[in-house]
Each structure stands twice: as C-alpha cells, then as structure tokens.
Write a protein that holds these residues in place. Structure first.
Motif, PDB file in Angstrom:
ATOM      1  N   PRO A 407       0.916  -1.345   0.079  1.00  0.00           N
ATOM      2  CA  PRO A 407       0.052  -0.003   0.147  1.00  0.00           C
ATOM      3  C   PRO A 407       0.830   1.200  -0.050  1.00  0.00           C
ATOM      4  O   PRO A 407       2.080   1.011   0.085  1.00  0.00           O
ATOM      5  N   VAL A 408       0.214   2.406   0.070  1.00  0.00           N
ATOM      6  CA  VAL A 408       0.835   3.485   0.260  1.00  0.00           C
ATOM      7  C   VAL A 408       0.431   4.276   1.354  1.00  0.00           C
ATOM      8  O   VAL A 408      -0.688   4.487   1.839  1.00  0.00           O
ATOM      9  N   LEU A 409       1.401   4.819   2.155  1.00  0.00           N
ATOM     10  CA  LEU A 409       1.416   5.316   3.430  1.00  0.00           C
ATOM     11  C   LEU A 409       0.812   7.027   3.237  1.00  0.00           C
ATOM     12  O   LEU A 409       1.074   7.588   2.630  1.00  0.00           O
ATOM     13  N   VAL A 413      -4.930  12.930   2.920  1.00  0.00           N
ATOM     14  CA  VAL A 413      -4.855  12.483   1.318  1.00  0.00           C
ATOM     15  C   VAL A 413      -3.307  12.571   0.998  1.00  0.00           C
ATOM     16  O   VAL A 413      -3.212  12.490  -0.226  1.00  0.00           O
ATOM     17  N   ASN A 414      -2.449  12.787   1.961  1.00  0.00           N
ATOM     18  CA  ASN A 414      -1.047  13.003   1.411  1.00  0.00           C
ATOM     19  C   ASN A 414      -0.294  12.044   1.580  1.00  0.00           C
ATOM     20  O   ASN A 414      -0.585  11.317   2.682  1.00  0.00           O
ATOM     21  N   LYS A 415       0.728  11.690   0.623  1.00  0.00           N
ATOM     22  CA  LYS A 415       1.348  10.594   0.418  1.00  0.00           C
ATOM     23  C   LYS A 415       3.014  10.930   1.086  1.00  0.00           C
ATOM     24  O   LYS A 415       3.701  10.102   1.192  1.00  0.00           O
ATOM     25  N   GLY A 416       3.094  12.067   1.965  1.00  0.00           N
ATOM     26  CA  GLY A 416       4.517  12.350   2.347  1.00  0.00           C
ATOM     27  C   GLY A 416       5.090  13.552   1.440  1.00  0.00           C
ATOM     28  O   GLY A 416       4.211  14.192   0.559  1.00  0.00           O
ATOM     29  N   GLY A 417       6.206  14.212   1.977  1.00  0.00           N
ATOM     30  CA  GLY A 417       6.599  15.405   1.623  1.00  0.00           C
ATOM     31  C   GLY A 417       5.858  16.474   1.835  1.00  0.00           C
ATOM     32  O   GLY A 417       5.631  16.545   3.225  1.00  0.00           O
ATOM     33  N   ALA A 421       0.692  22.494   7.755  1.00  0.00           N
ATOM     34  CA  ALA A 421       0.428  22.268   9.007  1.00  0.00           C
ATOM     35  C   ALA A 421      -0.834  21.928   9.626  1.00  0.00           C
ATOM     36  O   ALA A 421      -1.289  21.092  10.380  1.00  0.00           O
ATOM     37  N   ALA A 422      -1.852  22.992   9.100  1.00  0.00           N
ATOM     38  CA  ALA A 422      -3.254  22.928   9.541  1.00  0.00           C
ATOM     39  C   ALA A 422      -3.982  21.689   9.322  1.00  0.00           C
ATOM     40  O   ALA A 422      -4.753  21.269   9.983  1.00  0.00           O
ATOM     41  N   ASP A 423      -3.560  21.108   7.945  1.00  0.00           N
ATOM     42  CA  ASP A 423      -4.361  19.855   7.497  1.00  0.00           C
ATOM     43  C   ASP A 423      -3.667  18.601   8.216  1.00  0.00           C
ATOM     44  O   ASP A 423      -4.249  17.842   8.853  1.00  0.00           O
ATOM     45  N   PHE A 424      -2.451  18.632   8.547  1.00  0.00           N
ATOM     46  CA  PHE A 424      -1.791  17.631   9.197  1.00  0.00           C
ATOM     47  C   PHE A 424      -2.344  17.610  11.037  1.00  0.00           C
ATOM     48  O   PHE A 424      -2.627  16.204  11.242  1.00  0.00           O
ATOM     49  N   LYS A 425      -2.620  18.642  11.564  1.00  0.00           N
ATOM     50  CA  LYS A 425      -2.883  18.609  12.843  1.00  0.00           C
ATOM     51  C   LYS A 425      -4.136  18.157  13.046  1.00  0.00           C
ATOM     52  O   LYS A 425      -4.692  17.396  14.102  1.00  0.00           O
ATOM     53  N   VAL A 426      -5.146  18.155  12.151  1.00  0.00           N
ATOM     54  CA  VAL A 426      -6.546  17.688  12.260  1.00  0.00           C
ATOM     55  C   VAL A 426      -6.799  16.121  11.705  1.00  0.00           C
ATOM     56  O   VAL A 426      -7.656  15.609  12.080  1.00  0.00           O
ATOM     57  N   GLN A 427      -5.625  15.456  11.462  1.00  0.00           N
ATOM     58  CA  GLN A 427      -5.441  14.029  11.234  1.00  0.00           C
ATOM     59  C   GLN A 427      -5.672  13.399  12.423  1.00  0.00           C
ATOM     60  O   GLN A 427      -4.822  13.687  13.340  1.00  0.00           O
ATOM     61  N   GLY A 428      -6.033  12.051  12.449  1.00  0.00           N
ATOM     62  CA  GLY A 428      -6.021  11.232  13.487  1.00  0.00           C
ATOM     63  C   GLY A 428      -4.973  10.156  13.701  1.00  0.00           C
ATOM     64  O   GLY A 428      -4.725   9.257  14.795  1.00  0.00           O
ATOM     65  N   LYS A 510       7.293  17.143   5.627  1.00  0.00           N
ATOM     66  CA  LYS A 510       7.563  18.777   5.863  1.00  0.00           C
ATOM     67  C   LYS A 510       6.410  19.680   5.653  1.00  0.00           C
ATOM     68  O   LYS A 510       5.553  19.595   4.792  1.00  0.00           O
ATOM     69  N   LEU A 511       5.814  20.505   6.953  1.00  0.00           N
ATOM     70  CA  LEU A 511       5.048  21.186   6.926  1.00  0.00           C
ATOM     71  C   LEU A 511       5.073  22.668   6.617  1.00  0.00           C
ATOM     72  O   LEU A 511       6.059  23.195   6.637  1.00  0.00           O
TER      73      LEU A 511
END
Length: 512
Positions: A407-409, A413-417, A421-428, A510-511
């Motif tokens: 699979p892809v981590l 909906v982001n695969k890395g890179g 920051a605002a999008d990352f903080k709301v993920q679980g 990288k945020l």
C-alpha cells in the motif's frame, strides 16, 4: 226415497267402471291397428339403430389397432355409454313384457291378446309405481350421457339429445293441475299404446347413445391437423463440433405420421425409421465445413409410386477451443478470491469441469469459478469435459501467483513530502491505502510504527504506535505543529488480506 250415502257412492263407482268398459269397447279396430303399425315401425328402427351403433363400436376397435394411445380414452367412454344404454333399454323391455303379461299375454301369432285393455298399463305403471321409477331412471340416464360430452358443447347437446323427459300440458280431469308424467303417458291407455310409448323411449335411448358415441369417435381426430404438403426436415444436435464429438441428426418429413415409417438414406447409408422418425449418427472428423445429405421416401397414400424428398444440411467441425481467462488480469493473488471464467466451444457448460495445481478451485456458477492460492510462483488450471460419455481434456493454462502489492502510506490524502500544518494537525493517524488495484475493497491495516517530531525551538520527540492512530505521547506536540516543522514515520508495519505483516519504508512530511 234417497239411498244411503255409502250405497250411492258404490253405485257411482260401478257406473264409472261400466262407462270405462264401454269406452274400451269403443276403441276402434283401426286405431288399435294403427298403434300396432307404429309399434312395429319403432321396433324396426331400434334394430337399425343397434346395427349402426355396433358399427361405430367396431370402428373404435379398428382405431385401437392403428393409434391405441389416442383412441383408448374415447373408446373407454364409448364402452361406458354402451353399458348404460343397454341396461336402460333392457329395463324398458322388461316393462313392456310385464304390461303384456298383465293384459293376458300373447296369442298363438305372437300378437297381444288384449290390445285395447286399459287396466294393465294403469295397474303396472301407476299402481305398481313402475312409471315414477322409469321417469327417474330415464332422467338419470340423460344426465350420465351428457357427462360424456365436452363441457363446451354441453348446452348444444342438452337441447338436441333425443332422450327428453317432459310432461304434457293436459290437466287432471278433476281440476287438480297438470298431470304427472306417469299419468300423462300411461293412465287409462290401451295396452298396445303403452307398449308403443315404451318402444318410443327405447328409440330415444338408442338415438341418444348414437349421438354420444358419434361425438366421441369424432374427437379421436378432432385435434389432428390435415396437411396438403410434405417436406423433409433435419435437426442436428449441434452445427459446431470438435474433433471426436458425435454428430446426431433427427430426420423426418414435415407433418410426418408416427404410423408411417419412411425410407431414409443419409450419405449413402440407410437409416432405420421408428414411428416416422429416423436418427443418423456419425463421428465428426476433419476440421472445416461438412455436409449431410440424402433422401426421404414415403409410400403414396393412394397406392401409387413412392415419393422421394431430397435434403442437405451443413455443419462445422473445429479444433478444441477452450477459453480460460482471469476476470481481473492474468495473475492470481494470494489471500484473495480470484474469479475465473472457463468455456469450451461446442460443449455445454454443465459438462465442463476444471481443477488447479498450486491452489484451490470452487465452482460458483455456469462457467464461473473462484480460485484461492497461498504461495507465490505459478499455478496451472486444467479443463476437462464429458463428451459422449467420455472424459476429454480440453486444455490447460499457467498463471502467475503473486502477493497483493504494497500500500501507500498517507496522512489524510497526502503521501508524504510537503503538507500544510493545519491539515496535518486535524488528522488522527497514519493510513495504508492500496491504489490502482484491479480488485475493489482490498484493504491494509496499520499495526504499528514510530513517529518522530522535529519542531523549531523544541526538543525532538518520538512515540510508538500500536495501531493506525497517533500515540498519546505525541498528541500534544502534533496539535502544536507549525510551518517549518517535520514529522517522520519509520518502522511502519502493515497487514494485508493474506494476513502477512509487512514492513514499509520510512516517510517524511514537511509542514508549510
């Protein structure tokens, strides 16, 4: 001086008897002779009807020899009609004999001695109650005869059947209303008249019997079509055969009869016909279009020269054409239910079976199978069919056996890179998605990872997760992430549909 009541009544009765006797004496010889003529005519008619009915019964017997299956039900009904009618006819004959005997019998010439006598018919039919009994039995016979008629024609026969039990419109001489059936027909009538009336009922019985059995006889061929043209026809079990299969052809003429067996010749070979139908068989050989031809010869229905009808039919013989294909692609995946479709040209799907080496195979429908495999490498599917009672191999095909792709981590909906920051903080947590895979619904489970957070002006933090969710030790740090911070995921473990735990490469976000 007036007579007492009882003697006076007796006198009246005596006078009535004397008057009756005088009336009997006044029945002229011409009238009695006319009744005798009618009675003799009825007897002659009854004999003719009996002969005619016996002829119909014999025709039923003749039809049984030619077409027993179709004739038997109607003949059985006709025999029942015959038995019922004969029993009723004999009963009426016994009443005639009783009345004649009661009137004095027959003379030396076989004639009724007392043709003009009025007492015997009245005594037998009214006093001995034979009249009501006859009426009831005639009604019962009529209903039973009508039961043999097609319900669609019941109303028609009900109106026209000769056997009818009706009471005339004459009224009782004492003003008591309409006469009874017995009184109307037999009260105070001469003996010869009573015998003639009974003979008339016998005639009605015979005529009704004739009407019913004629209708039954017509029904034997009522549903048989009459054709004025004849042509051959041929039916093949298949027009597309494989080498080794058997060709079967049913050959007959249009509107053929099961009682006439034609002479059939196919490709120079005589074919025996049974019940009007011939069956030709041959083993298919040689690839390409083939021809079956011949003639059907029928005897002339008029006794003239036989008539021949030529025919030609083509069919194709091809090599074994077996189709084996993976419904998704030419790969079998470990841990999945791989659908496979199998067909063989010219062979019914129910006669085809398949097996696999290096896995398990289950049939789920006509030409449809499910294959499961457990080891990478190769698997071979073999297809066989039951052809003409023999098992024949139709072919085999080799498949690659592979594991489901990694699979892809993802976080969100982001695969890395780069990721906001605002999008990352709301993920679980961390996800493992299988992208661009032919099978729908295949999922991976994240079973563990190490997460590291490098935030500006803060110490580096790490935490170990035992599921997809972010570990609690770094939750506060994730909520405080700002642009320029970095998040690392390493030692990621995922489990796929084959229940094997896989290690995934590290990834960095990288945020911004």
């Amino acid at each position: 001086m007036a007579l007492p009541r009882d003697p006076r009544q007796k006198m009246i009765n005596i006078m009535y008897l004397v008057l009756t006797a005088m009336l009997a004496l006044n029945v002229s010889a011409e009238i009695l002779n006319a009744f005798s003529i009618v009675n003799n005519s009825i007897n002659t008619s009854n004999k003719s009807l009996a002969d005619k009915n016996n002829l119909i019964y014999s025709q039923f017997d003749a039809q049984m020899k030619d077409n027993a299956e179709k004739t038997a039900p109607f003949r059985a009904k006709a025999q029942q009609v015959k038995t019922l009618s004969a029993s009723m006819y004999d009963y009426v004959e016994s009443l005639k004999k009783t009345i004649i005997d009661e009137s004095g019998g027959l003379d030396e010439h076989g004639e009724i001695k007392d043709k003009a006598g009025l007492d015997a018919p009245t005594r037998v039919m009214e006093n001995m109650k034979k009249g009501p009994e006859l009426e009831a039995r005639l009604k019962d016979l009529r209903e039973k005869l009508l039961s043999f008629v097609d319900p669609k024609k019941r109303d028609q026969f009900n109106k026209t059947l000769p056997l009818r039990i009706e009471v005339g419109k004459s009224t009782d001489e004492h003003g008591g209303g309409t006469k009874s059936w017995t009184t109307y027909h037999f009260n105070m009538v001469p003996t010869i008249a009573a015998v003639t009336i009974l003979g008339k009922f016998q005639n009605d019985i015979k005529n009704s019997e004739s009407a019913i059995i004629d209708d039954l006889y017509r029904q034997i061929d009522a549903n048989t079509f009459k054709f004025d043209k004849v042509r051959p026809f041929i039916s093949l079990n298949s027009k597309n055969l494989m080498e080794g299969q058997t060709l079967t052809a049913n050959i007959a003429v249009g509107a053929y009869s099961t009682t006439v067996n034609p002479t059939i010749v196919v490709n120079g070979q005589s074919v025996e016909a049974k019940e009007g139908l011939g069956t030709f068989t041959a083993v298919a050989a040689g690839i390409g279009e083939k021809t079956i031809s011949g003639t059907i010869t029928l005897p002339s229905p008029t006794g003239g020269a036989p008539e021949s009808y030529p025919f030609t039919e083509t069919y194709n013989v091809g090599a074994s054409s077996t189709s084996i294909s993976a419904d998704k692609m030419n790969v079998l995946y470990i841990g999945l239910q791989n659908p496979i479709s199998i067909s063989a040209a010219g062979v019914p799907a129910e006669q085809v079976s398949a097996s696999i080496t290096g896995g398990n195979m289950t049939k789920r429908g006509s030409g449809e199978y499910i294959v499961t495999v457990s080891q990478p490498g190769k698997a071979v599917i073999n297809v066989v069919a039951n052809i003409d009672g023999k098992t024949k191999s139709l072919g085999q095909k080799e498949f690659r056996v592979k594991r489901v792709p990694d699979p892809v981590l993802k976080v969100g909906v982001n695969k890395g890179g780069s990721m906001k920051a605002a999008d990352f903080k709301v993920q679980g947590g961390l996800r493992a998605d299988l992208e661009d895979f032919e099978f729908e619904g295949v999922k991976y489970e994240v079973v563990g990872y190490r997460v590291g957070i490098s935030a500006k002006g803060k110490e580096y933090q790490e935490g170990d997760a035992t599921s997809a969710y972010f570990p609690g030790s770094v939750t506060a740090s994730i909520r405080a992430l700002r642009p320029g911070d970095e998040v690392y995921f390493e030692n990621v473990k995922v489990k796929g549909p084959d229940n094997v735990v896989r290690s995934m490469p590290s990834t960095l976000f990288k945020l911004n």
